[in-house]
Design an enzyme around this catalytic site. Sequence first.
Site, PDB file in Angstrom:
ATOM      1  N   SER A 146      33.041  48.897  50.340  1.00  0.00           N
ATOM      2  CA  SER A 146      32.880  47.934  51.426  1.00  0.00           C
ATOM      3  C   SER A 146      34.234  47.482  51.944  1.00  0.00           C
ATOM      4  O   SER A 146      35.192  47.329  51.171  1.00  0.00           O
ATOM      5  CB  SER A 146      32.102  46.708  50.923  1.00  0.00           C
ATOM      6  N   TYR A 159      31.236  39.979  44.256  1.00  0.00           N
ATOM      7  CA  TYR A 159      30.958  41.244  44.943  1.00  0.00           C
ATOM      8  C   TYR A 159      32.258  41.992  45.239  1.00  0.00           C
ATOM      9  O   TYR A 159      32.372  43.198  44.975  1.00  0.00           O
ATOM     10  CB  TYR A 159      30.204  40.947  46.236  1.00  0.00           C
TER      11      TYR A 159
END
Length: 262
Positions: A146, A159
């Site tokens: 990401s 995350y």
Amino acid sequence: MTGARLAGRIALVTGGSRGVGRAVAKRLAAEGAAVAVNYRRDAAAADEVVKAIEAEGGTARAYAASVDDPAATAELVERVHADLGPIDLLVSNAGTASRGTAVADTVPEEYLRLLRVHTLGPLALIRAALPGMRAAGRADVIVISSAIVDAAPSGGAAYTMAKAAMEAAARTLAHEERAHGVRVNVVAPGLVATEMGERLVAASVGGAIAELDASYPFGRVARPGDVAGVVAFLASADADYLTAQRILVDGGGPDVPIVSGG
């Protein structure tokens, strides 16, 4: 089927029943690969992906397994091998969102939960698949990470850290395995128009992803197919000399703050 540059390849796509994983599974099948569509709970969604692939003349099967369970992923590799053949293309895509708490408020269990899903589980899966991949001559591990790793937004430490850890492991693995013909690359999307993306936008800024299109590069937020196209390229002979690379799929970066990853 649109092409055959991946003909003869056996692909496993984790989290392949929806969103980016669904698009990747369908694209790899369209390029000629036989695809194992992994899912955790939604068997109906995985079956829909398989049926869509078969309707286009491709080969696919659905497999339930939680990526944070090493025993389950080891069994998954064995089942795919028995049904389709040895895996030579592994797309590590399955993931889960963090709870969005500040570092000061995030308990250790939250970090460990995300690490198991995004780092430790995928590494156990890769270890299980490596013997077959090494024997293939040409094999690929493609990690879906990401752009959040670059942005490090507030509330996303668990995350972000888990994704960053997997990226570090992937780069190391790339150097260790290239003598065996295994390429390892990272694809890092920005915000993608998926169900998860919709939830992230609703939670962080309110509204829908479609309302952000005008403020993003090229007049739109990334679509799952944008990521799938990069994955297919990395698995093809056109990327034969690429390993240890990280490709951002974010249109060059939005002119507004990134909401969250892919």
